[in-house]
Design a protein around this motif. Structure first.
Motif, PDB file in Angstrom:
ATOM      1  N   ASP A   1       0.879  -1.165   0.000  1.00  0.00           N
ATOM      2  CA  ASP A   1       0.000   0.000   0.000  1.00  0.00           C
ATOM      3  C   ASP A   1       0.919   1.219   0.000  1.00  0.00           C
ATOM      4  O   ASP A   1       1.461   1.604   1.026  1.00  0.00           O
ATOM      5  N   GLU A   2       1.130   1.814  -1.167  1.00  0.00           N
ATOM      6  CA  GLU A   2       2.111   2.897  -1.289  1.00  0.00           C
ATOM      7  C   GLU A   2       1.761   4.103  -0.420  1.00  0.00           C
ATOM      8  O   GLU A   2       2.658   4.811   0.049  1.00  0.00           O
ATOM      9  N   VAL A   3       0.491   4.352  -0.183  1.00  0.00           N
ATOM     10  CA  VAL A   3       0.089   5.469   0.680  1.00  0.00           C
ATOM     11  C   VAL A   3       0.594   5.224   2.099  1.00  0.00           C
ATOM     12  O   VAL A   3       1.169   6.104   2.741  1.00  0.00           O
ATOM     13  N   ALA A   4       0.385   3.995   2.578  1.00  0.00           N
ATOM     14  CA  ALA A   4       0.837   3.639   3.929  1.00  0.00           C
ATOM     15  C   ALA A   4       2.357   3.682   4.026  1.00  0.00           C
ATOM     16  O   ALA A   4       2.920   4.165   5.019  1.00  0.00           O
TER      17      ALA A   4
ATOM     18  N   ALA B   1       4.541   6.226   6.431  1.00  0.00           N
ATOM     19  CA  ALA B   1       5.518   5.726   7.404  1.00  0.00           C
ATOM     20  C   ALA B   1       6.905   6.290   7.111  1.00  0.00           C
ATOM     21  O   ALA B   1       7.634   6.698   8.022  1.00  0.00           O
ATOM     22  N   ALA B   2       7.275   6.326   5.829  1.00  0.00           N
ATOM     23  CA  ALA B   2       8.589   6.838   5.449  1.00  0.00           C
ATOM     24  C   ALA B   2       8.717   8.320   5.786  1.00  0.00           C
ATOM     25  O   ALA B   2       9.770   8.780   6.243  1.00  0.00           O
ATOM     26  N   LYS B   3       7.645   9.071   5.585  1.00  0.00           N
ATOM     27  CA  LYS B   3       7.663  10.494   5.891  1.00  0.00           C
ATOM     28  C   LYS B   3       7.849  10.732   7.385  1.00  0.00           C
ATOM     29  O   LYS B   3       8.582  11.636   7.800  1.00  0.00           O
ATOM     30  N   LEU B   4       7.200   9.915   8.195  1.00  0.00           N
ATOM     31  CA  LEU B   4       7.327  10.045   9.652  1.00  0.00           C
ATOM     32  C   LEU B   4       8.767   9.842  10.099  1.00  0.00           C
ATOM     33  O   LEU B   4       9.240  10.486  11.040  1.00  0.00           O
ATOM     34  N   LEU B   5       9.474   8.949   9.412  1.00  0.00           N
ATOM     35  CA  LEU B   5      10.854   8.630   9.780  1.00  0.00           C
ATOM     36  C   LEU B   5      11.876   9.354   8.909  1.00  0.00           C
ATOM     37  O   LEU B   5      13.075   9.106   9.002  1.00  0.00           O
ATOM     38  N   GLU B   6      11.363  10.256   8.050  1.00  0.00           N
ATOM     39  CA  GLU B   6      12.228  11.037   7.161  1.00  0.00           C
ATOM     40  C   GLU B   6      13.122  10.116   6.336  1.00  0.00           C
ATOM     41  O   GLU B   6      14.325  10.359   6.171  1.00  0.00           O
TER      42      GLU B   6
END
Length: 231
Positions: free
Chosen positions: A52-55, A59-64
């Motif tokens: 799920d690319e949105v998920a 998650a990636a954005k939260l962890l930069e």
């Protein structure tokens, strides 16, 4: 016959749905695997049943962190040169988390208290290196040469040391809890007071290895292998 074909087809479809995602940080891959209830490969990859690319992006954005699919042209783990590590270490820097030092030559180097947690060090030459009190938590040291290395009081929790050469290495007081030491060479190594609880020691060579005061609670091992150790 139809049932057999149906089972085979469904199995093939299930395999096709799996994706391998690569992240620019080993730590991020580990965290995101937990967040997405997926499988972490021990390095910078995450095996996910249905992407799920949105998920993933959230998650990636939260962890930069940045990511790509396995096989994509862009590299996600930056290579760190040996000279750069030594230069930065000489200037007082100790934090090299996630460093990509695969096949690096750091033999006989003084790197005590360095932080190489989650680093990629497979096939690296660290023979005779001073890594006392180093943080190598969850690092990949598979098939690395650590012959004669000083790893006393080092942190090696969940570290992958599969098939590594630790002959004559000092691991006095080291924490190797949950580490993978399968098929590792510990000939003449000193593990006095080391913590090997829950470690995988299957196939390890213990010839003349000092295991005095070692914690082997719930470790996976072949007891007959210990016959050649010093206890």
């Amino acid at each position: 016959m139809k049932n057999i074909i149906s089972i085979g087809w469904n199995s093939w479809l299930k395999q096709r749905k799996e994706s391998v995602l690569l992240f620019d940080s080993i730590a991020a891959a580990s965290e995101i695997a937990l967040m997405l209830n997926s499988q972490w490969d021990g390095c910078n990859g995450v095996i996910i049943a249905k992407c799920d690319e949105v998920a993933v992006n959230t998650a990636a954005k939260l962890l930069e962190a940045t990511w790509c699919y396995e096989g994509a042209s862009k590299a996600v783990l930056n290579r760190v040169t040996t000279d750069e590590v030594l230069r930065r270490y000489a200037m007082g820097e100790r934090n090299f988390i996630n460093a990509n030092l695969k096949c690096a030559v750091l033999a006989s180097m003084k790197l005590s208290e360095i932080n190489l947690s989650y680093a990629l060090l497979s096939w690296a030459n660290l023979s005779q290196a001073n890594l006392s009190k180093a943080d190598l938590t969850a690092a990949d040291l598979s098939q690395a040469n650590l012959n004669g290395a000083d790893l006393s009081k080092a942190y090696l929790m969940r570290t992958n040391l599969t098939k590594a050469n630790l002959q004559k290495a000092s691991l006095r007081g080291a924490n190797l809890s949950r580490a993978n030491l399968s098929e590792v060479n510990l000939t003449d190594a000193d593990l006095t007071g080391a913590n090997l609880s829950l470690a995988d020691l299957r196939g390890a060579k213990f010839h003349f290895c000092n295991l005095s005061g070692v914690n082997l609670t719930d470790a996976k091992l072949i007891e007959s292998d210990l016959d050649f150790a010093l206890q």
